[in-house]
Design a protein around this motif. Structure first.
Motif, PDB file in Angstrom:
ATOM      1  N   PRO A 136       0.779  -1.151  -0.260  1.00 26.52           N
ATOM      2  CA  PRO A 136       0.334  -0.035   0.058  1.00 26.52           C
ATOM      3  C   PRO A 136       1.294   1.329  -0.005  1.00 26.52           C
ATOM      4  CG  PRO A 136      -0.036  -0.996   1.513  1.00 26.52           C
ATOM      5  CD  PRO A 136       0.300  -2.238   1.586  1.00 26.52           C
ATOM      6  N   GLU A 137       0.699   1.787  -0.616  1.00 27.05           N
ATOM      7  CA  GLU A 137       1.257   3.481  -0.810  1.00 27.05           C
ATOM      8  C   GLU A 137       0.987   4.248   0.158  1.00 27.05           C
ATOM      9  OE1 GLU A 137       0.272   5.606  -4.303  1.00 27.05           O
ATOM     10  OE2 GLU A 137       0.246   4.390  -5.228  1.00 27.05           O
ATOM     11  N   ALA A 138       2.058   5.107   1.343  1.00 27.70           N
ATOM     12  CA  ALA A 138       1.792   6.086   1.994  1.00 27.70           C
ATOM     13  C   ALA A 138       0.809   7.363   1.795  1.00 27.70           C
ATOM     14  CB  ALA A 138       2.612   6.417   2.725  1.00 27.70           C
ATOM     15  N   HIS A 139      -0.443   7.258   1.335  1.00 25.29           N
ATOM     16  CA  HIS A 139      -1.295   7.970   1.153  1.00 25.29           C
ATOM     17  C   HIS A 139      -1.526   9.015   2.877  1.00 25.29           C
ATOM     18  CE1 HIS A 139      -3.760   5.115   2.237  1.00 25.29           C
ATOM     19  NE2 HIS A 139      -5.169   5.368   2.159  1.00 25.29           N
ATOM     20  N   THR A 140      -2.569   9.771   2.431  1.00 28.34           N
ATOM     21  CA  THR A 140      -3.139  10.572   3.612  1.00 28.34           C
ATOM     22  C   THR A 140      -4.503  10.901   3.450  1.00 28.34           C
ATOM     23  OG1 THR A 140      -0.628  11.609   4.123  1.00 28.34           O
ATOM     24  CG2 THR A 140      -3.037  12.971   5.066  1.00 28.34           C
ATOM     25  N   ILE A 141      -5.311  10.983   3.962  1.00 26.59           N
ATOM     26  CA  ILE A 141      -6.520  11.666   3.459  1.00 26.59           C
ATOM     27  C   ILE A 141      -6.688  12.949   4.947  1.00 26.59           C
ATOM     28  CG2 ILE A 141      -9.033  11.183   3.880  1.00 26.59           C
ATOM     29  CD1 ILE A 141      -8.704   8.263   3.850  1.00 26.59           C
ATOM     30  N   VAL A 142      -7.396  13.946   4.110  1.00 34.16           N
ATOM     31  CA  VAL A 142      -7.117  14.829   5.305  1.00 34.16           C
ATOM     32  C   VAL A 142      -9.357  15.324   4.586  1.00 34.16           C
ATOM     33  CG1 VAL A 142      -7.035  17.077   5.611  1.00 34.16           C
ATOM     34  CG2 VAL A 142      -4.979  15.706   4.950  1.00 34.16           C
ATOM     35  N   ARG A 143     -10.014  15.239   5.767  1.00 38.85           N
ATOM     36  CA  ARG A 143     -10.870  16.477   5.249  1.00 38.85           C
ATOM     37  C   ARG A 143     -11.747  17.053   6.470  1.00 38.85           C
ATOM     38  NH1 ARG A 143     -13.553  10.384   5.999  1.00 38.85           N
ATOM     39  NH2 ARG A 143     -12.957   9.086   3.894  1.00 38.85           N
ATOM     40  N   TYR A 144     -11.997  18.119   5.684  1.00 39.05           N
ATOM     41  CA  TYR A 144     -12.579  19.200   6.014  1.00 39.05           C
ATOM     42  C   TYR A 144     -14.004  19.201   6.181  1.00 39.05           C
ATOM     43  CZ  TYR A 144     -13.176  24.568   8.092  1.00 39.05           C
ATOM     44  OH  TYR A 144     -13.093  25.838   9.265  1.00 39.05           O
ATOM     45  N   ALA A 145     -14.367  19.458   7.792  1.00 38.81           N
ATOM     46  CA  ALA A 145     -15.678  19.315   8.497  1.00 38.81           C
ATOM     47  C   ALA A 145     -16.413  19.955   9.674  1.00 38.81           C
ATOM     48  CB  ALA A 145     -16.631  18.364   8.264  1.00 38.81           C
ATOM     49  N   HIS A 146     -17.415  21.055   9.423  1.00 41.85           N
ATOM     50  CA  HIS A 146     -17.636  21.743  10.888  1.00 41.85           C
ATOM     51  C   HIS A 146     -17.089  22.283  11.308  1.00 41.85           C
ATOM     52  CE1 HIS A 146     -21.868  19.979   9.866  1.00 41.85           C
ATOM     53  NE2 HIS A 146     -20.694  19.081  10.000  1.00 41.85           N
ATOM     54  N   GLY A 147     -15.161  22.937  11.185  1.00 40.16           N
ATOM     55  CA  GLY A 147     -14.558  23.664  11.266  1.00 40.16           C
ATOM     56  C   GLY A 147     -13.391  22.533  11.744  1.00 40.16           C
ATOM     57  N   ILE A 148     -13.419  21.090  11.697  1.00 40.61           N
ATOM     58  CA  ILE A 148     -12.216  20.686  12.533  1.00 40.61           C
ATOM     59  C   ILE A 148     -12.243  18.894  10.984  1.00 40.61           C
ATOM     60  CG2 ILE A 148     -12.464  18.405  13.301  1.00 40.61           C
ATOM     61  CD1 ILE A 148     -14.319  18.950  15.561  1.00 40.61           C
ATOM     62  N   VAL A 149     -10.699  19.267  11.237  1.00 39.96           N
ATOM     63  CA  VAL A 149     -10.178  18.812   9.899  1.00 39.96           C
ATOM     64  C   VAL A 149      -9.859  17.442  10.619  1.00 39.96           C
ATOM     65  CG1 VAL A 149      -8.621  18.519   8.218  1.00 39.96           C
ATOM     66  CG2 VAL A 149      -9.256  20.813   9.017  1.00 39.96           C
ATOM     67  N   THR A 150     -10.098  16.101   9.865  1.00 32.02           N
ATOM     68  CA  THR A 150      -9.518  14.666  10.208  1.00 32.02           C
ATOM     69  C   THR A 150      -8.642  14.315   9.203  1.00 32.02           C
ATOM     70  OG1 THR A 150     -12.356  14.076  10.767  1.00 32.02           O
ATOM     71  CG2 THR A 150     -10.816  12.479  10.724  1.00 32.02           C
ATOM     72  N   VAL A 151      -7.436  13.814   9.871  1.00 29.27           N
ATOM     73  CA  VAL A 151      -5.983  13.153   9.033  1.00 29.27           C
ATOM     74  C   VAL A 151      -6.215  11.991   9.420  1.00 29.27           C
ATOM     75  CG1 VAL A 151      -3.418  13.707   9.485  1.00 29.27           C
ATOM     76  CG2 VAL A 151      -5.447  15.518   9.386  1.00 29.27           C
ATOM     77  N   ILE A 152      -5.894  10.941   8.367  1.00 24.79           N
ATOM     78  CA  ILE A 152      -5.771   9.810   8.055  1.00 24.79           C
ATOM     79  C   ILE A 152      -4.618   9.066   7.553  1.00 24.79           C
ATOM     80  CG2 ILE A 152      -7.166   7.315   8.169  1.00 24.79           C
ATOM     81  CD1 ILE A 152      -9.477   8.788   8.088  1.00 24.79           C
ATOM     82  N   ALA A 153      -3.697   8.477   8.491  1.00 22.44           N
ATOM     83  CA  ALA A 153      -2.551   8.341   7.532  1.00 22.44           C
ATOM     84  C   ALA A 153      -1.737   7.312   8.177  1.00 22.44           C
ATOM     85  CB  ALA A 153      -1.619   9.118   7.879  1.00 22.44           C
ATOM     86  N   GLU A 154      -0.948   6.298   7.554  1.00 24.22           N
ATOM     87  CA  GLU A 154      -0.607   5.414   8.310  1.00 24.22           C
ATOM     88  C   GLU A 154       0.772   5.550   9.193  1.00 24.22           C
ATOM     89  OE1 GLU A 154      -1.619   1.898   9.412  1.00 24.22           O
ATOM     90  OE2 GLU A 154      -3.511   3.039   9.041  1.00 24.22           O
ATOM     91  N   ASP A 155       1.859   6.157   7.579  1.00 21.72           N
ATOM     92  CA  ASP A 155       2.874   6.577   7.417  1.00 21.72           C
ATOM     93  C   ASP A 155       3.243   7.570   8.426  1.00 21.72           C
ATOM     94  OD1 ASP A 155       5.827   6.028   6.503  1.00 21.72           O
ATOM     95  OD2 ASP A 155       5.198   8.162   5.157  1.00 21.72           O
ATOM     96  N   PRO A 156       4.719   7.361   9.196  1.00 24.61           N
ATOM     97  CA  PRO A 156       4.458   8.663   9.263  1.00 24.61           C
ATOM     98  C   PRO A 156       4.814   9.924   9.001  1.00 24.61           C
ATOM     99  CG  PRO A 156       6.243   7.223  10.775  1.00 24.61           C
ATOM    100  CD  PRO A 156       5.145   6.420  10.139  1.00 24.61           C
ATOM    101  N   ASP A 157       5.186   9.731   7.886  1.00 27.68           N
ATOM    102  CA  ASP A 157       5.677  11.208   6.801  1.00 27.68           C
ATOM    103  C   ASP A 157       4.485  11.505   6.814  1.00 27.68           C
ATOM    104  OD1 ASP A 157       8.642  10.889   7.058  1.00 27.68           O
ATOM    105  OD2 ASP A 157       8.819   9.781   5.384  1.00 27.68           O
ATOM    106  N   ALA A 158       3.683  10.403   6.231  1.00 25.29           N
ATOM    107  CA  ALA A 158       1.905  10.855   5.267  1.00 25.29           C
ATOM    108  C   ALA A 158       1.946  11.409   7.057  1.00 25.29           C
ATOM    109  CB  ALA A 158       1.409  10.132   4.913  1.00 25.29           C
TER     110      ALA A 158
END
Length: 101
Positions: A9-31
């Motif tokens: 799996p590629e090291a990727h990051t999911i960033v979602r913005y909703a209601h003033g809160i940003v959610t970050v989902i990532a596995e790799d420390p750099d990501a």
């Protein structure tokens, strides 16, 4: 015919913005770091003039973080909070089944 190996799996990051809160989902420390940097930038960009809130980064699990502006953090600061529940490992006494060693 041999099955083809699954690609790593590629090291990727999911960033979602909703209601003033940003959610970050990532596995790799750099990501994770890249995603948190992007999230902080988004929060700062969304702040209005005169907004006197600081930024709070909360770790929710191994790979889930939230970033938000909050009056609980002094203006100009970014604070981190760890809310990742990690059960305590069983103690050596409990693992010996009650027998004397």
């Amino acid at each position: 015919m041999l099955p083809r190996p699954m690609p790593a799996p590629e090291a990727h990051t999911i960033v979602r913005y909703a209601h003033g809160i940003v959610t970050v989902i990532a596995e790799d420390p750099d990501a994770v770091q890249h995603g948190l940097d992007r999230a902080v930038e988004q929060i700062r960009a969304a702040a209005g003039r005169g907004d006197q809130r600081g930024i709070l980064i909360t770790r929710r699990s191994r790979s889930l973080f939230t970033v938000e502006a909050t009056p609980d953090v002094p203006y100009g600061l970014t604070m981190e909070k760890d809310r990742w529940y990690r059960p305590a490992p069983p103690s050596a006494a409990a693992s010996s089944n009650g027998k004397d060693l």
